[in-house]
Design an enzyme around this catalytic site. Structure first.
Site, short mmCIF file in Angstrom:
data_model
loop_
_atom_site.label_atom_id
_atom_site.label_comp_id
_atom_site.label_asym_id
_atom_site.label_seq_id
_atom_site.Cartn_x
_atom_site.Cartn_y
_atom_site.Cartn_z
N GLU A 168 0.80 -1.23 0.00
CA GLU A 168 0.00 0.00 0.00
C GLU A 168 0.83 1.28 0.00
O GLU A 168 0.58 2.18 0.80
CB GLU A 168 -0.96 -0.02 1.19
CG GLU A 168 -1.87 -1.24 1.19
CD GLU A 168 -2.78 -1.34 2.41
OE1 GLU A 168 -2.66 -0.52 3.32
OE2 GLU A 168 -3.61 -2.27 2.42
N ASN A 210 2.13 -5.22 -3.16
CA ASN A 210 0.72 -5.52 -2.88
C ASN A 210 -0.04 -4.22 -2.60
O ASN A 210 0.45 -3.37 -1.85
CB ASN A 210 0.67 -6.43 -1.64
CG ASN A 210 -0.69 -7.04 -1.38
OD1 ASN A 210 -1.29 -7.63 -2.27
ND2 ASN A 210 -1.18 -6.91 -0.16
N HIS A 247 -10.24 -5.77 -2.56
CA HIS A 247 -11.32 -5.61 -1.58
C HIS A 247 -12.45 -4.86 -2.27
O HIS A 247 -12.44 -3.63 -2.36
CB HIS A 247 -10.83 -4.79 -0.37
CG HIS A 247 -9.89 -5.52 0.51
ND1 HIS A 247 -10.27 -6.60 1.27
CD2 HIS A 247 -8.58 -5.34 0.76
CE1 HIS A 247 -9.23 -7.05 1.96
NE2 HIS A 247 -8.19 -6.31 1.66
N GLU A 276 -6.44 -10.52 -1.47
CA GLU A 276 -7.29 -10.26 -0.28
C GLU A 276 -8.75 -10.13 -0.69
O GLU A 276 -9.49 -9.28 -0.20
CB GLU A 276 -6.82 -8.97 0.43
CG GLU A 276 -5.35 -9.02 0.83
CD GLU A 276 -4.88 -7.80 1.61
OE1 GLU A 276 -5.74 -7.00 2.08
OE2 GLU A 276 -3.66 -7.64 1.75
N ASP A 278 -12.52 -9.94 -1.19
CA ASP A 278 -13.84 -10.00 -0.54
C ASP A 278 -14.74 -9.03 -1.29
O ASP A 278 -14.27 -8.04 -1.84
CB ASP A 278 -13.78 -9.73 0.97
CG ASP A 278 -13.02 -8.49 1.37
OD1 ASP A 278 -12.74 -7.63 0.50
OD2 ASP A 278 -12.71 -8.35 2.57
O1 G2I Z 1 -7.84 -3.55 6.05
C1 G2I Z 1 -8.03 -4.74 5.29
C2 G2I Z 1 -6.73 -5.23 4.75
C3 G2I Z 1 -6.17 -4.24 3.73
N1 G2I Z 1 -4.94 -4.71 3.14
C4 G2I Z 1 -3.90 -5.08 4.09
C5 G2I Z 1 -4.42 -6.03 5.14
O2 G2I Z 1 -3.40 -6.29 6.09
C6 G2I Z 1 -5.65 -5.48 5.81
O3 G2I Z 1 -6.09 -6.44 6.79
C7 G2I Z 1 -6.65 -5.90 7.95
C8 G2I Z 1 -7.09 -7.02 8.88
O4 G2I Z 1 -8.09 -7.76 8.23
C9 G2I Z 1 -7.62 -6.43 10.18
O5 G2I Z 1 -7.85 -7.49 11.12
O6 G2I Z 1 -5.68 -5.09 8.57
C10 G2I Z 1 -6.20 -4.42 9.71
C11 G2I Z 1 -5.12 -3.49 10.21
O7 G2I Z 1 -3.91 -4.15 10.37
C12 G2I Z 1 -6.61 -5.45 10.77
O8 G2I Z 1 -7.22 -4.79 11.85
C13 G2I Z 1 -6.59 -4.92 13.05
C14 G2I Z 1 -7.11 -3.85 13.98
O9 G2I Z 1 -6.79 -2.58 13.40
C15 G2I Z 1 -6.46 -3.96 15.30
O10 G2I Z 1 -7.01 -3.02 16.17
C16 G2I Z 1 -6.66 -5.36 15.84
O11 G2I Z 1 -5.92 -5.53 17.05
O12 G2I Z 1 -6.84 -6.19 13.62
C17 G2I Z 1 -6.16 -6.39 14.80
C18 G2I Z 1 -6.34 -7.85 15.25
O13 G2I Z 1 -7.68 -8.16 15.37
#
Ligand code: G2I
Length: 457
Positions: A168, A210, A247, A276, A278
């Protein structure tokens, strides 16, 4: 040139494995083509994708591996995994110099036990930085970023098929500019520096850029990433692949020119991955279109959905995944499986026969050590093997594979390859005396690896 430092045949090895594996399962008996929709059509996403020379994967939240409903679907349907959060910078290096690989390792172990390929996500990113890194700038930050890349890629060497090296890094909207971030402010060359460090640390992993919102070929962001990849290829910066997150949630839709985007990136000489996926409300049409587009582009290596059940999704209120919150298949699941099963398959190949179960090797010659093979789990398209070395604590073991079989991933050793890609020399790397690997059958289900030698030191 940076590319010359890469292990010979790496990209070709994987490509061959994926493409030739498409032959597996096509023919029920010699000469009898099984038509789409017939009784022998694959019944899971991973098996069907493998028949098309591709993988079908999912993001995994390691904490959910304790949920048996979740793990049952994971193990049944998917042959590739990406850690949803556990290999991000804040997870792996919470304090500077203190690495925490526990959850990432757990996912790799699970993948290994199931013969799944692992995508590493992500080495360098403006988001999910630990506090100590957020507060850094300039040369200090650049060096800390490069050290993170080196340490993590070295730790997972031989276990990761693809790394999202940089995630990103481009801005949304019409500017086509880089995203402003502390990493970008260390200098425009931070991305190529990260790729070079990753190549040096793990010459066998494919290295990807990515991003999201690079799906529509007409978008300025897509064009800007395209120009960067083109420039990297022209200058020999080591890049092997582009990941389109895709996404189609939160307002962005599947674009009708998606296939053009995939094929345009591929024409630059990189693989493309849908990393990724969805889609809001999981419409069958859009899911089907994504699968058809990937199968139409030879360098589209596979599709990863961003979670298993709707309740696992980062956007669960949009119900964007293939399984509902009770773990039942949704209509989009059937659309995806049917599209995979109807996809074009390379026309050659042998019928599959039941995989052998016996010990595959004759005793290898010993030069200060002995290597003993233990056959591992066998799937329809691949099998695991582990090798235990006795008599030395540092060693190299030469393993030969019968073409068209190909080793697709390894663990607990540092592999190098001969120019054919069929002879692997595995060296001890401090992970103990047992190493292992997954071999794609690629239409030959009977051959098994041969140990050629074990050399101490
Ligand atoms: O935002 C969707 C995806 C976009 N591309 C990069 C990916 O890495 C990203 O994945 C998401 C995860 O699906 C989320 O689960 O990335 C977010 C940020 O890293 C993730 O959210 C985080 C929350 O921000 C945190 O507060 C939480 O502790 O998930 C963590 C674990 O549940």
């Amino acid at each position: 040139m940076a590319n010359s430092s890469r292990a010979p045949g790496r990209s070709r090895r994987l490509r061959t494995a994926l493409v030739v594996s498409a032959a597996v399962g096509l023919l029920a008996t010699a000469g009898a083509v099984v038509l789409p929709g017939s009784a022998s059509a694959a019944s899971t996403l991973g098996a069907s994708a493998a028949e098309r020379g591709r993988y079908f994967g999912t993001a995994v939240a390691v904490s959910r591996l304790n949920d048996s409903a979740y793990t049952t679907i994971l193990n049944r349907e998917f042959n590739q995994v990406t850690a949803e959060n556990e290999m991000k910078i804040d997870a792996l290096q919470p304090n500077q110099g203190q690495f925490n690989y526990g959850n990432g390792d757990r996912l790799v172990q699970h993948a290994r036990s199931q013969g799944m390929l692992v995508r590493g996500h992500t080495l360098a990113w403006h988001a999910q930085q630990p506090g100590w890194m957020q507060n850094m700038s300039g040369t200090t930050l650049r060096n800390a970023m490069l050290n993170h890349v080196t340490q993590v890629a070295t730790h997972y060497r031989g276990q990761i098929e693809w790394w999202d090296v940089v995630n990103e890094a481009f801005a949304d909207g019409s500017s086509g500019a880089r995203r402003d971030s502390n990493l970008q402010r260390t200098g425009n060359d931070w991305i190529e520096a990260a790729f070079r460090a990753a190549r040096q640390a793990d010459p066998n992993a494919d290295l990807c850029y990515n991003d999201y919102n690079i799906d529509n070929w007409n978008d300025a962001k897509t064009q800007a990433v395209y120009r960067m990849v083109q420039d990297f290829k022209n200058r020999g910066v080591p890049i092997d692949c582009v990941g389109l997150q895709s996404h189609f949630t939160g307002g962005s839709n599947y674009p009708s020119n998606y296939r053009t985007t995939l094929s345009s990136f591929a024409a630059l000489g990189v693989d493309v991955h849908i990393t990724e996926l969805d889609i809001r409300n999981a419409p069958s049409d859009a899911y089907r279109n994504v699968v058809n587009d990937c199968i139409a582009v030879a360098r589209c290596k596979g599709i990863t959905v961003w979670g298993i059940r709707d309740s696992d999704s980062w956007r669960s209120s949009e119900s964007p995944l293939l399984f509902n919150s009770s773990g039942q298949k949704k209509p989009a699941y059937d659309a995806v499986l049917t599209a995979l099963n109807n996809g074009t398959t390379p026309p050659t190949g042998n019928p599959t026969t039941p995989p052998p179960t016996g010990n595959p090797t004759t005793p290898p010659p010993s030069s200060g050590c002995t290597a003993t093979v233990t056959p591992g789990q066998v799937w329809g398209d691949r099998y695991n093997t582990s090798v235990t070395v006795s008599g030395a604590s540092t060693w190299s073991v030469v393993v030969a594979i019968t073409a068209p079989q190909k080793i697709s991933s390894t663990w607990s050793g540092s592999p190098t390859w001969d120019s054919s890609g069929n002879v692997m020399t595995m060296r001890s790397n401090g992970s103990g005396n047992t190493f292992g690997f997954t071999t794609m059958m690629n239409g030959n289900s009977s051959a098994r690896p041969q140990i050629r030698s074990c050399t101490a030191g």
